[in-house]
Structures are given as structure tokens and as C-alpha cells.
Design an enzyme around this catalytic site. Structure first.
Site, short mmCIF file in Angstrom:
data_model
loop_
_atom_site.label_atom_id
_atom_site.label_comp_id
_atom_site.label_asym_id
_atom_site.label_seq_id
_atom_site.Cartn_x
_atom_site.Cartn_y
_atom_site.Cartn_z
CG HIS A 158 -3.40 -1.02 -4.57
ND1 HIS A 158 -2.87 -1.41 -5.77
CD2 HIS A 158 -2.34 -0.61 -3.80
CE1 HIS A 158 -1.56 -1.24 -5.76
NE2 HIS A 158 -1.21 -0.75 -4.58
CB CYS A 159 -3.03 -5.21 -0.39
SG CYS A 159 -2.29 -5.57 1.22
#
Length: 375
Positions: free
Chosen positions: A182-183
Site C-alpha cells: 500500500h503506497c
């Protein structure tokens, strides 16, 4: 006299009897406390006992509150991170157009001017396109109906079908197909459908920062020297004002435009160089993962599996790796040679191979290496 002795003896016997009763009660309380302690310890072990528990599991359990806090902070601050990326990138582009481009047009030869204009705008278009697509493209989620999938497991958190290479994102609170991570800078998960956009954005942003750092190196040196001269002249001006020597001519000062230009050049070079180092290292890391046909999560899983099988004298082979060159072709979606131009060097919204639910042999792979063991 005898009555006093009898009374004293009776008092002493009563006192000793009380001491014995107190000691018995004290021993009884100690025994009850020990029994409660052993009983509670046994209950706790029976509830938490797991034959697979090791130091890593205990450490993860201790850091679970930290993970929870990071998940919630990342979820709420994702929009702030995206705005920060857009703001910093826009400021660099504005400085390039306002400060760098006029100097390039005045001092460079026509050939160099054409090269800078072509490369700079191409790099900017690739950055904007891939960042927009990485933000707005869904990474892909498995369907909720189990009838559509075969040979899948069930996610323990969302109680839904979980195909191969699918993992649960605690921030999005959903399962993601071929999840990498998850960025927060995208405010989105990196998965099957936007992994290429994420890597391309990292690559072209690194190339753009290196381009700005190299192009503005000489101007950065001149601007830094000019700022140092500004500080010295300002110090001299303050000294003149303090001595009140009106017959002396105050040193010349820089105009607001000159100060803004020099500080903008220093800001551009420092920011671009820092981002090039940090983002360049991240890009190389993901390039190595793509070469091996892995994601960030699968890298840790495969590492543990490789160590476990090595102890047994066996070899682990990644079933999703087709060789270094074919892994890149599958990742970039290159089926024919012209796709290197139309799908890699130019903006392209083409979909990746497969649906992320099953992993059949892609058409661009010429030779499949049969896996020894699957994950």
C-alpha cells in the site's frame, strides 16, 4: 503470687495460640495466591499456545498496536501525501519554466535546445500520465462469489475467496489481487492492474530528477556562491549601520528577483538530488523484484520457504517466474517488438496479462520453466 503466675501463663498460652492461628492463616493465603497464579498462568497458556509460535510471531504481536496506528494514520494522510507530491512536482516544473528554460534558450545551441525541449516534455508527460493512472486505477479485487473461482483459499479477515498471489490490505480493508504494497504517496494499493503504472512513475520521476540535477548543476554552484555573497554583504551592511559611519557608501544589495532566482535554483537542485537518491533506490529494489518475478510480499514469503526447504535439502523455485527477460515482458505487457515503443516509451493504458485470478502462461513467454514446488 501463684495466681499471678497462673494468669501470666494463661496470657502467654493465648498469645502463642493467636500467633499460630495468624501464621496458619498467612500460609493459607499464600497457598491460595500461588494456586490462583498457577491457574491463571495455565489458562493464559491454554488460550495463547501455538506450536508454530516463535520470536517473529511474538515480535509481531508486540508491534500490533504500532501497525494499527500506522494503518489508520496512513489511511487519513494519503490525501495529504498526494497533495504534497503534486505540489512539489509543480514547484519544480514552475522553476524550470521560469528560471532554467530562458537561460537554455539564450545560451545553448539549437541542437541542444531541441534536445532539452523534447526530452524534458516527454519525461514530464510520462510522469503525469503514470502518476494519474496509478492513483485512479483500481489494483483489482477478487469477486465475492466463490462459485466463480476454483482452487482458492478463504481470507481470514474479510471471509471471502482469496486467489493465488492475493493478500489482504489492512489499510484499504480489502483483498488485493497480486498485492505488492500500500503506497501512501498514491493513496492506493499497488496491485495487479496498477503495478506497471507505479513502477513507471518511479522510473520516470527518478529520470526527471536526475535530468534536473545534471542540467542545473552549474547554476546551483553559481546560486550557492551568490547566496554566500548575500550573507557577507548583509553582515557588512549591518556593521556599517551599527558604526553609524554615514560617510561610507553601504554595500550594494541584491534585488528581490535575484534573491528569488538564486534560492529557487538551490531549492530545485537539493530537492531533485534528494528525490533521485531515495526514489532511485526504491526503483532499483522494485526492478530486482520484477526481474525475479516477485512482489514485495512474495519476496518475504519466498525467502522463508527457500530457507525451510534448504534445510531439507530441497530447492525452491518460484512458479510465477519465467526468466528475467520474460518477466519484464510480462510485467510491461510487451507481446511484439513494436510494443517497446507504443507501450513502454509512450503513454499506454493497456491492461496487464491475465485477470489476476489465475496465472496461466502468458502469450509473450516463449519457454516455460516447470516449477519444482509451488507456494
Amino acid at each position: 503470687m501463684r495466681s499471678r503466675q497462673r494468669m501470666f501463663a494463661a496470657v502467654m498460652r493465648l498469645l502463642l495460640k493467636c500467633l499460630r492461628l495468624g501464621r496458619r492463616r498467612r500460609f493459607k493465603l499464600v497457598r491460595q495466591a500461588e494456586q490462583l497464579w498457577h491457574y491463571g498462568h495455565l489458562c493464559l497458556r491454554s488460550l495463547l499456545y501455538n506450536s508454530f509460535t516463535n520470536g517473529d510471531v511474538v515480535l509481531d504481536s508486540l508491534f500490533e498496536p504500532v501497525y494499527w496506528l500506522v494503518d489508520h494514520v496512513t489511511r487519513w494522510f494519503g490525501v495529504v501525501f498526494v497533495a504534497l507530491v503534486i505540489g512539489l512536482t509543480s514547484s519544480i516544473v514552475a522553476i524550470v519554466y521560469i528560471c532554467l528554460l530562458p537561460l537554455i534558450l539564450q545560451t545553448y545551441t539549437p541542437a541542444w535546445i531541441c534536445w532539452h525541449l523534447a526530452y524534458g516534455h516527454w519525461n514530464l508527460i510520462m510522469i503525469v500520465f503514470h502518476y494519474y493512472m496509478a492513483i485512479t486505477t483500481s489494483p483489482g479485487h477478487p469477486p465475492q462469489a466463490k462459485d466463480d473461482l476454483t482452487g482458492v483459499s478463504i481470507c481470514r479477515k474479510c471471509i471471502a475467496p482469496k486467489p493465488a498471489r492475493t493478500h489482504h490490505c489492512s489499510i484499504c480493508n480489502r483483498c488485493v489481487l497480486k498485492m505488492d504494497h500500500h503506497c501512501p504517496w498514491l493513496n492506493n494499493c499497488v496491485g495487479h492492474y496498477n503495478h506497471r503504472y507505479f513502477f513507471s512513475f518511479c522510473l520516470f520521476m527518478t529520470m526527471g530528477c536526475i535530468y534536473c540535477s545534471i542540467s542545473g548543476w552549474e547554476m546551483f554552484r553559481d546560486a550557492y556562491a551568490a547566496i554566500e555573497r548575500m550573507k557577507l554583504l548583509e553582515k557588512e551592511r549591518l556593521q556599517v549601520a551599527a558604526n553609524q559611519t554615514y560617510y561610507q557608501t553601504p554595500p550594494p544589495t541584491f534585488s528581490f528577483r535575484q534573491r528569488a532566482f538564486h534560492k529557487s535554483m538551490v531549492y530545485l537542485w537539493v530537492l531533485c538530488s534528494s528525490v533521485a537518491l531515495a526514489l532511485g533506490a526504491l526503483t532499483l529494489w522494485h526492478a530486482a523484484l520484477i526481474t525475479r518475478g516477485e512482489t514485495s510480499i512474495e519476496r518475504h514469503i519466498n525467502k522463508k520457504e527457500r530457507q525451510r526447504l534448504r534445510k531439507k535439502g530441497k530447492i525452491f523455485r518460484n512458479p510465477y517466474s519465467y526468466g528475467s527477460w520474460d518477466n519484464w515482458k510480462v510485467f510491461l505487457g510487451v507481446d511484439v517488438p513494436r510494443h517497446w515503443l507504443t507501450r513502454v516509451l509512450l503513454p499506454s493504458p493497456h491492461l496487464p496479462h491475465g485477470t489476476g485470478l489465475s496465472w496461466d502462461l502468458p502469450p509473450c513467454v516463449t519457454k516455460q520453466r516447470a516449477p519444482l514446488l509451488a507456494i
